[in-house]
Write a protein that holds these residues in place. Structure first.
Motif, PDB file in Angstrom:
ATOM      1  N   UNK A  59       0.813  -1.085  -0.035  1.00 34.63           N
ATOM      2  CA  UNK A  59       0.053  -0.094  -0.213  1.00 34.63           C
ATOM      3  C   UNK A  59       0.942   1.183   0.065  1.00 34.63           C
ATOM      4  N   UNK A  60       0.543   2.172  -0.792  1.00 34.68           N
ATOM      5  CA  UNK A  60       1.377   3.647  -1.053  1.00 34.68           C
ATOM      6  C   UNK A  60       1.193   3.952   0.355  1.00 34.68           C
ATOM      7  N   UNK A  61       2.391   4.903   0.811  1.00 34.83           N
ATOM      8  CA  UNK A  61       2.500   5.624   2.104  1.00 34.83           C
ATOM      9  C   UNK A  61       1.701   7.046   1.708  1.00 34.83           C
ATOM     10  N   UNK A  62       0.627   7.381   2.523  1.00 37.21           N
ATOM     11  CA  UNK A  62      -0.217   8.543   2.459  1.00 37.21           C
ATOM     12  C   UNK A  62       0.606   9.838   2.849  1.00 37.21           C
ATOM     13  N   UNK A  63       0.536  10.513   1.949  1.00 34.27           N
ATOM     14  CA  UNK A  63       1.483  12.163   2.298  1.00 34.27           C
ATOM     15  C   UNK A  63       0.723  12.633   3.559  1.00 34.27           C
ATOM     16  N   UNK A  64       1.388  13.182   4.353  1.00 31.01           N
ATOM     17  CA  UNK A  64       0.877  14.184   5.375  1.00 31.01           C
ATOM     18  C   UNK A  64       0.381  15.260   4.831  1.00 31.01           C
ATOM     19  N   UNK A  65      -0.609  16.033   5.595  1.00 30.06           N
ATOM     20  CA  UNK A  65      -1.056  16.958   5.105  1.00 30.06           C
ATOM     21  C   UNK A  65      -0.090  18.051   4.818  1.00 30.06           C
ATOM     22  N   UNK A  66      -0.653  18.921   3.845  1.00 30.87           N
ATOM     23  CA  UNK A  66       0.342  19.957   3.590  1.00 30.87           C
ATOM     24  C   UNK A  66       1.036  20.810   4.523  1.00 30.87           C
ATOM     25  N   UNK A  67       0.246  21.151   5.442  1.00 27.15           N
ATOM     26  CA  UNK A  67       0.742  22.185   6.619  1.00 27.15           C
ATOM     27  C   UNK A  67       1.940  21.352   7.470  1.00 27.15           C
ATOM     28  N   UNK A  68       1.701  20.057   7.357  1.00 28.05           N
ATOM     29  CA  UNK A  68       2.570  19.169   8.246  1.00 28.05           C
ATOM     30  C   UNK A  68       3.991  19.309   7.468  1.00 28.05           C
ATOM     31  N   UNK A  69       3.794  18.955   6.290  1.00 36.30           N
ATOM     32  CA  UNK A  69       5.086  18.856   5.310  1.00 36.30           C
ATOM     33  C   UNK A  69       5.749  20.289   5.254  1.00 36.30           C
ATOM     34  N   UNK A  70       4.953  21.435   5.513  1.00 38.49           N
ATOM     35  CA  UNK A  70       5.620  22.675   5.611  1.00 38.49           C
ATOM     36  C   UNK A  70       6.330  22.992   6.623  1.00 38.49           C
ATOM     37  N   UNK A  71       5.839  22.588   7.979  1.00 38.57           N
ATOM     38  CA  UNK A  71       6.731  22.473   9.209  1.00 38.57           C
ATOM     39  C   UNK A  71       7.966  21.805   8.804  1.00 38.57           C
ATOM     40  N   UNK A  72       7.695  20.504   8.484  1.00 36.35           N
ATOM     41  CA  UNK A  72       8.954  19.551   8.412  1.00 36.35           C
ATOM     42  C   UNK A  72       9.911  20.277   7.580  1.00 36.35           C
ATOM     43  N   UNK A  73       9.586  21.100   6.322  1.00 31.33           N
ATOM     44  CA  UNK A  73      10.494  21.767   5.571  1.00 31.33           C
ATOM     45  C   UNK A  73      11.392  22.573   6.220  1.00 31.33           C
ATOM     46  N   UNK A  74      10.866  23.354   7.151  1.00 34.50           N
ATOM     47  CA  UNK A  74      11.257  24.427   7.783  1.00 34.50           C
ATOM     48  C   UNK A  74      11.981  24.187   9.184  1.00 34.50           C
ATOM     49  N   UNK A  75      11.840  22.897   9.447  1.00 33.41           N
ATOM     50  CA  UNK A  75      12.577  22.674  10.789  1.00 33.41           C
ATOM     51  C   UNK A  75      14.069  22.792  10.715  1.00 33.41           C
ATOM     52  N   UNK A  76      14.711  23.401  11.668  1.00 32.09           N
ATOM     53  CA  UNK A  76      15.997  23.546  11.638  1.00 32.09           C
ATOM     54  C   UNK A  76      16.313  24.910  10.977  1.00 32.09           C
ATOM     55  N   UNK A  77      15.460  25.406  10.659  1.00 32.27           N
ATOM     56  CA  UNK A  77      15.503  26.897   9.613  1.00 32.27           C
ATOM     57  C   UNK A  77      14.827  27.841  10.608  1.00 32.27           C
ATOM     58  N   UNK A  78      13.623  27.626  10.973  1.00 32.29           N
ATOM     59  CA  UNK A  78      12.810  28.623  11.871  1.00 32.29           C
ATOM     60  C   UNK A  78      12.745  28.135  13.212  1.00 32.29           C
ATOM     61  N   UNK A  79      12.493  29.055  14.108  1.00 30.12           N
ATOM     62  CA  UNK A  79      12.552  28.621  15.520  1.00 30.12           C
ATOM     63  C   UNK A  79      11.219  29.179  15.972  1.00 30.12           C
ATOM     64  N   UNK A  80      10.196  29.476  15.074  1.00 25.10           N
ATOM     65  CA  UNK A  80       8.930  29.816  15.792  1.00 25.10           C
ATOM     66  C   UNK A  80       7.889  29.628  14.642  1.00 25.10           C
ATOM     67  N   UNK A  81       6.867  29.047  14.600  1.00 27.26           N
ATOM     68  CA  UNK A  81       5.667  28.657  13.948  1.00 27.26           C
ATOM     69  C   UNK A  81       4.434  29.220  14.249  1.00 27.26           C
ATOM     70  N   UNK A  82       3.517  29.836  13.372  1.00 27.38           N
ATOM     71  CA  UNK A  82       2.178  30.463  13.909  1.00 27.38           C
ATOM     72  C   UNK A  82       1.224  29.645  12.973  1.00 27.38           C
ATOM     73  N   UNK A  83       0.590  28.692  13.628  1.00 27.17           N
ATOM     74  CA  UNK A  83      -0.431  27.763  12.832  1.00 27.17           C
ATOM     75  C   UNK A  83      -1.803  28.532  13.148  1.00 27.17           C
ATOM     76  N   UNK A  84      -2.406  28.640  12.184  1.00 28.65           N
ATOM     77  CA  UNK A  84      -3.819  29.306  12.137  1.00 28.65           C
ATOM     78  C   UNK A  84      -4.605  28.725  11.053  1.00 28.65           C
ATOM     79  N   UNK A  85      -6.007  28.878  11.207  1.00 28.39           N
ATOM     80  CA  UNK A  85      -6.893  28.344  10.295  1.00 28.39           C
ATOM     81  C   UNK A  85      -7.569  27.266  11.131  1.00 28.39           C
TER      82      UNK A  85
END
Length: 626
Positions: free
Chosen positions: A1-27
């Motif tokens: 079974x193909x691995x499902x992608x995480x939601x877009x917002x989760x992938x975005x946090x993953x991409x910026x780990x180690x680059x940003x030190x603060x995230x603002x989750x909204x919506x």
């Protein structure tokens, strides 16, 4: 079974780990989330998680050892891998507090208890403790501030202590260090990004705003595939499961994960089977009501040309265009070029043309034709919504603002009656913010009002009207006619459509709104002289009918009077049928009322109006034969 992608917002946090030190989750921060990690090739399973549980799982998987959550009511909490309070992490956190914060509280409780109190000073202490953790920590840490929208009363006007809260959070981002090769993080979850002061996230190189969307098509498909067997099933009924799931995915566009789970509960409670996805979703959206579109008699639509033609005179081309769109709506084919199961409104019409040619009358006629009552046409004069923030009057003020609990004028009407014709007169006069809202209504068929309730427009027929292209307002304030009754109808239509396109594309700079109207523009022609005869006779006929029913008076008009009214009306064809009505009110109705009032209680049984003339004061008087 193909691995499902995480939601877009989760992938975005993953991409910026180690680059940003603060995230603002909204919506969509109050929704639940689904975990499909237990799925296999042979079985699909789904686990429901809160945002807190999801973030805990996410950061644990990425090597963060110290994960804390804070809100102003419950204070700090640290959770272990099993969802229980993590005493070891709490103890470690206490050891990192400044000395003055680590003094045991009264009654022998440790100082962590201080952060569980809802007192206002507690927030400041919590942020101070978080700053210490961000600067000095041997284990990689994440502190998540939940419900941050509740930390302040009025975002544009912060009090002194609220300013200090967010200055402390800004320093958490700027002063964060790394531990075990990972940057310490603060995460701030809020309803809307503008619930936070703009200076916190604007021009902050170490901050990143991340919007949590409603579940997309792939997420809805995964959830419905995993839970299809849990919906109500009718024994012995065969159907194509994949086609049913595809229909479900289309019908549930814009629904949250919590609402998706509610569909399953509703399916069992109302005994609505899985293979009827439209019925399940519509029952959820609108309650237990019969669709007036489904009850619409096709024979009545076949007679639409005649029914509307009797009501709106001299507009055969417009009526033909309208009836085609009605038949498309009845068959559920509106928006099918975009999606086979579109959630868009049943139909979108844009009536354009000179004043007084039947645009509003056509809308009322459509309401009566479709829903058997003229009051199903709900009219909004958009000149009343031309001021800034008037979108709040139409759709409801945001929470916390005066009157938000009352909802909006539009959203309240549609909640009361989802099967209606919505008429927006003179749309070009609406405030730009309102046009942004229409963009969502026309595209998604839904809108969230100021109270946070979702209102669905998928059963409405939406009509916009406009006089664009017929007159032009000069800088001096005078109005110049761009078209006239003597012009060729094809030329009038070309000029009007060009003016509409120019207004939305270039004057407003909003081509996307123009595109949402599609090819549903219906241009009304000027009233022709021969049609004006019919309009005059129709209005006089209505006056005679009212006199018979209300006053028991048989009223007649001599041919000379009818001809005089027609000749006068033809001189002002640019005013259309409304101009004819105003003329008859001035020339006939007002002097008739004076004459009948003079009769007192002794009204004659029959009255013939033989002539009309003006007296020396300019008033119209009637010559009558009783």
């Amino acid at each position: 079974m193909a691995t499902r992608q995480a939601p877009r917002w989760v992938r975005e946090i993953d991409r910026y780990l180690g680059i940003k030190t603060q995230f603002y989750l909204h919506g969509n921060v109050h929704d639940c989330l689904f975990d499909f990690s237990g799925s296999s090739a042979s079985q699909t399973s789904v686990r429901k998680l809160t945002l807190r549980e999801y973030l805990l799982q996410f950061f644990k998987a990425r090597g963060y050892e110290m994960i804390g959550f804070y809100d102003a009511l419950d204070g700090f909490s640290f959770i272990d891998n099993y969802g229980a309070p993590d005493a070891e992490m709490q103890k470690l956190f206490l050891s990192m507090l400044p000395k003055e914060e680590a003094v045991p509280a009264a009654g022998g409780r440790d100082s962590l208890q201080r952060f569980r109190q809802p007192a206002s000073g507690c927030v400041h202490s919590a942020i101070a403790a978080t700053r210490t953790l961000m600067q000095n920590n041997e284990k990689p840490a994440v502190i998540i501030f939940e419900r941050a929208s509740r930390l302040l009363a009025n975002p544009p006007n912060l009090s002194d202590h609220e300013n200090l809260y967010f200055l402390g959070l800004l320093k958490c981002a700027l002063e964060a260090t790394s531990a075990a090769g990972k940057m310490n993080l603060t995460v701030i979850a809020c309803d809307k990004l503008n619930d936070l002061p703009a200076w916190l996230y604007l021009n902050n190189p170490l901050g990143r705003s991340v919007h949590i969307d409603f579940p997309d098509e792939e997420e809805r498909q995964s959830f419905l595939a995993a839970t299809a067997r849990l919906f109500h099933q009718e024994p012995g009924v065969e159907f194509n499961l994949q086609e049913t799931l595809n229909a479900f995915v289309d019908f549930t566009q814009g629904l949250s994960n919590v609402e998706l789970m509610s569909l399953r509960t509703l399916s069992h409670r109302e005994k609505l089977p899985l293979h009827k996805p439209r019925e399940i979703v519509e029952r959820y959206k609108f309650g237990k009501i019969e669709s007036k579109w489904q009850k619409l008699d096709p024979a009545r639509l076949n007679d639409a040309l005649k029914i509307l033609g009797e009501r709106v005179l001299g507009q055969e081309e417009a009526i033909n265009a309208v009836t085609d769109i009605l038949k498309r709506a009845k068959l559920g084919l509106s928006g099918i070029q975009h999606s086979a199961r579109s959630n868009k409104p049943k139909g979108i019409l844009f009536f354009a043309g000179p004043t007084g040619v039947g645009k509003t009358e056509m809308a009322k006629g459509l309401a009566e034709l479709l829903f058997h009552e003229e009051r199903a046409c709900i009219r909004f004069d958009m000149s009343e919504y031309s001021q800034q923030h008037s979108d709040q009057k139409l759709l409801g003020a945001p929470p916390g603002y005066v009157g938000y609990e009352e909802g909006g004028q539009l959203t309240n009407k549609v909640k009361e009656n989802p099967f209606c014709v919505l008429l927006f007169d003179e749309i070009e006069k609406a405030d730009r913010n309102i046009l942004d809202k229409f963009l969502q209504i026309l595209e998604d068929g839904r809108m969230t009002d100021g109270k946070g309730e979702t209102v669905y427009f998928s059963e409405t027929l939406i009509i916009f009207t406009s006089n664009l292209g017929t007159v032009e307002e000069l800088p001096s304030g005078e109005r110049k006619a761009l078209t006239n009754p003597e012009m060729n109808p094809a030329e009038v239509k070309r000029k009007i459509l060009a003016a509409i396109e120019n207004h939305f594309k270039y004057e407003l700079g909003r081509p996307e709104i123009f595109n949402r109207f599609g090819n549903n523009f219906v241009v009304f022609n000027y009233i022709k002289p021969e049609v004006m005869v019919q309009i005059i006779e129709k209005i006089l006929g209505q006056i005679m009918k009212d006199a018979r029913e209300r006053l028991h008076l048989e009223l007649d008009f001599a041919p000379a009077v009818t001809k005089s009214l027609h000749d006068n009306a033809v001189q002002n064809l640019e005013m259309g049928g409304r101009g004819a009505g105003n003329l008859i009110e001035t020339v006939v109705v007002n002097p008739l009322a004076r004459r009948l009032f003079d009769f007192g209680q002794e009204l004659p049984k029959r009255l013939t109006i033989t002539a009309v003339h003006q007296n020396e004061r300019g008033q119209y008087e009637l010559e009558c034969r009783a």
